[in-house]
Enzyme design. Sequence first.
Site, PDB file in Angstrom:
ATOM      1  NE  ARG A   1      75.842  93.211  14.983  1.00 20.40           N
ATOM      2  CZ  ARG A   1      75.221  94.319  14.613  1.00 20.40           C
ATOM      3  NH1 ARG A   1      75.912  95.325  14.097  1.00 20.40           N
ATOM      4  NH2 ARG A   1      73.920  94.443  14.728  1.00 20.40           N
TER       5      ARG A   1
ATOM      6  CB  SER B   1      49.409  70.269  13.452  1.00 20.43           C
ATOM      7  OG  SER B   1      50.552  70.366  12.661  1.00 20.43           O
TER       8      SER B   1
ATOM      9  NE  ARG C   1      80.619  93.460   1.316  1.00 15.31           N
ATOM     10  CZ  ARG C   1      81.220  92.328   0.992  1.00 15.31           C
ATOM     11  NH1 ARG C   1      80.954  91.216   1.634  1.00 15.31           N
ATOM     12  NH2 ARG C   1      82.103  92.313   0.009  1.00 15.31           N
TER      13      ARG C   1
ATOM     14  N   GLY D   1      51.998  72.843  14.707  1.00 18.45           N
ATOM     15  CA  GLY D   1      51.660  74.259  14.581  1.00 18.45           C
ATOM     16  C   GLY D   1      50.197  74.459  14.238  1.00 18.45           C
ATOM     17  CG  ASP D   2      49.049  77.967  12.082  1.00 15.32           C
ATOM     18  OD1 ASP D   2      49.904  77.205  11.581  1.00 15.32           O
ATOM     19  OD2 ASP D   2      48.844  79.122  11.676  1.00 15.32           O
TER      20      ASP D   2
ATOM     21  NE  ARG E   1      64.137  61.934  28.492  1.00  9.08           N
ATOM     22  CZ  ARG E   1      64.022  62.615  29.629  1.00  9.08           C
ATOM     23  NH1 ARG E   1      63.234  63.680  29.679  1.00  9.08           N
ATOM     24  NH2 ARG E   1      64.673  62.227  30.693  1.00  9.08           N
TER      25      ARG E   1
ATOM     26  CG  ASP F   1      56.700  79.670  11.947  1.00 10.38           C
ATOM     27  OD1 ASP F   1      57.919  79.700  11.711  1.00 10.38           O
ATOM     28  OD2 ASP F   1      55.871  79.124  11.196  1.00 10.38           O
TER      29      ASP F   1
ATOM     30  CD  GLU G   1      59.313  82.290   5.881  1.00  9.03           C
ATOM     31  OE1 GLU G   1      60.001  81.763   4.994  1.00  9.03           O
ATOM     32  OE2 GLU G   1      58.683  81.617   6.720  1.00  9.03           O
TER      33      GLU G   1
ATOM     34  CG  MET H   1      62.307  80.045   7.923  1.00 11.70           C
ATOM     35  SD  MET H   1      62.287  78.272   8.292  1.00 11.70           S
ATOM     36  CE  MET H   1      62.698  77.615   6.692  1.00 11.70           C
TER      37      MET H   1
ATOM     38  CG  ASP I   1      52.637  80.890  13.702  1.00 11.44           C
ATOM     39  OD1 ASP I   1      52.899  79.904  14.424  1.00 11.44           O
ATOM     40  OD2 ASP I   1      52.401  80.774  12.486  1.00 11.44           O
TER      41      ASP I   1
ATOM     42  NE  ARG J   1      55.156  72.318   5.815  1.00 14.46           N
ATOM     43  CZ  ARG J   1      55.324  72.959   6.964  1.00 14.46           C
ATOM     44  NH1 ARG J   1      54.340  73.028   7.829  1.00 14.46           N
ATOM     45  NH2 ARG J   1      56.481  73.526   7.247  1.00 14.46           N
TER      46      ARG J   1
ATOM     47  N   GLY K   1      55.851  71.469  10.315  1.00  9.29           N
ATOM     48  CA  GLY K   1      57.309  71.639  10.309  1.00  9.29           C
ATOM     49  C   GLY K   1      57.909  71.123  11.611  1.00  9.29           C
TER      50      GLY K   1
ATOM     51  NE  ARG L   1      61.235  73.069   9.826  1.00  9.12           N
ATOM     52  CZ  ARG L   1      60.618  73.030   8.638  1.00  9.12           C
ATOM     53  NH1 ARG L   1      60.115  74.130   8.128  1.00  9.12           N
ATOM     54  NH2 ARG L   1      60.491  71.905   7.982  1.00  9.12           N
TER      55      ARG L   1
ATOM     56  NE  ARG M   1      53.673  78.323   7.773  1.00  7.57           N
ATOM     57  CZ  ARG M   1      53.867  77.404   6.830  1.00  7.57           C
ATOM     58  NH1 ARG M   1      53.406  77.600   5.612  1.00  7.57           N
ATOM     59  NH2 ARG M   1      54.507  76.294   7.076  1.00  7.57           N
TER      60      ARG M   1
ATOM     61  CB  THR N   1      55.519  76.032  15.042  1.00  6.70           C
ATOM     62  OG1 THR N   1      55.995  76.959  14.054  1.00  6.70           O
ATOM     63  CG2 THR N   1      54.614  76.795  15.991  1.00  6.70           C
TER      64      THR N   1
HETATM   65  O1  F6P Z   1      56.284  76.682  10.103  1.00 10.83           O
HETATM   66  C1  F6P Z   1      57.661  76.493  10.165  1.00 10.83           C
HETATM   67  C2  F6P Z   1      58.325  76.950   8.895  1.00 10.83           C
HETATM   68  O2  F6P Z   1      59.720  76.714   9.027  1.00 10.83           O
HETATM   69  C3  F6P Z   1      58.056  78.391   8.495  1.00 10.83           C
HETATM   70  O3  F6P Z   1      58.825  79.314   9.218  1.00 10.83           O
HETATM   71  C4  F6P Z   1      58.382  78.354   7.032  1.00 10.83           C
HETATM   72  O4  F6P Z   1      57.675  79.352   6.319  1.00 10.83           O
HETATM   73  C5  F6P Z   1      57.910  76.986   6.611  1.00 10.83           C
HETATM   74  O5  F6P Z   1      57.874  76.195   7.796  1.00 10.83           O
HETATM   75  C6  F6P Z   1      58.775  76.303   5.609  1.00 10.83           C
HETATM   76  O6  F6P Z   1      58.194  75.100   5.291  1.00 10.83           O
HETATM   77  P1  F6P Z   1      58.895  73.941   4.466  1.00 10.83           P
HETATM   78  O7  F6P Z   1      59.910  73.328   5.353  1.00 10.83           O
HETATM   79  O8  F6P Z   1      57.800  73.012   4.125  1.00 10.83           O
HETATM   80  O9  F6P Z   1      59.556  74.602   3.321  1.00 10.83           O
END
Ligand code: F6P
Length: 323
Positions: A155, A105, A163, A102-103, A21, A128, A222, A170, A130, A72, A11, A255, A172, A126
Amino acid sequence: MKKIALITSGGDSPGMNACIRAVVKTCLHYSIVPFGIYDGFQGMIDRKGYEMEYTDVDNIIHRGGTILGTARCKEFMELEGRLKAIDYLKSENIDGLVVIGGDGSFTGAYHLGQEMNIPIIGIPGTIDNDIYGTDHTIGYDTALNTVTEAVDKIRDTAASHHRIFFIEVMGRDAGFIALNSAISSGAENVLIPEKHMDIEKLVRDIKAQNKGRRGSIIMVAEGDEWGGALELMEKVKPFLPDYDLRCSVLGHIQRGGSPSALDRIIATRMGSFAIELLKEGKTNLMIGTEGEHLVTCSIEQGIKENSIPDLKKIKLLAKLRTK
Ligand code: F6P
């Protein structure tokens, strides 16, 4: 080191361009040829590289996404795909490879490192956050700011209409974005994959919080156990018949956008450091941050060890919740 290849993979994340750069400019500083390959590992298989110049990276430090493109790549999960990529790198006389991603990759980079003798350095990119071995991944800070801004806007409606908003972010399988944006946006509660949340307790919290008809914000990762914000809202709805519930899924806006100062700084430092490491003959390392410092661990450790957010922050949110 005469020629170093560079890819962005997985991603996209804000700050990848700042990193590209820095890699390119540091290479040129040492009279090394930077060789950018489009679309990550897929571009290696499809032989889509080019020699980069200063002009290729002019005016990109502030741009989101990645000028090299990303993908990917399923084919790269198989040895056959990786052998095609290795063949390409060899045919281009590549002496070193920088992988920003990310992981997923890094898993690709790890296998590649076992199968060829071209040195590899990984840079965590990434939203995330993570990845083990770093406090911050490139793009995470910008994503947090984007989420915070979006929640500030939601808000206003939550408060005006009294409400309860379930906001999905996001990450993952990880709860870094949800947990930290919950703090930065003053959310009343948070659900993340790393910690079980009892539905009855959540309902009790919501009722207590909303005695004065305030409205509240519940951040939902998510990857949480209930399946995301919409599913969670449907689950609690029967217990909250007198409340006005809404759900908002922030999606891919998280993103994009211009990288924050912090992401640009981390990306620039990591990109330049990657070239220094390759020049020193280092390989199969991943760069990370630890406080103010750049550190390294093996790519293998980076993909095998878990990274989890600081769960004490959930207690902090509970302390700040209105009773
Ligand atoms: O890893 C980054 C990420 O944005 C995650 O947070 C999310 O679950 C996933 O990629 C979404 O992937 P795609 O853009 O392929 O839907």
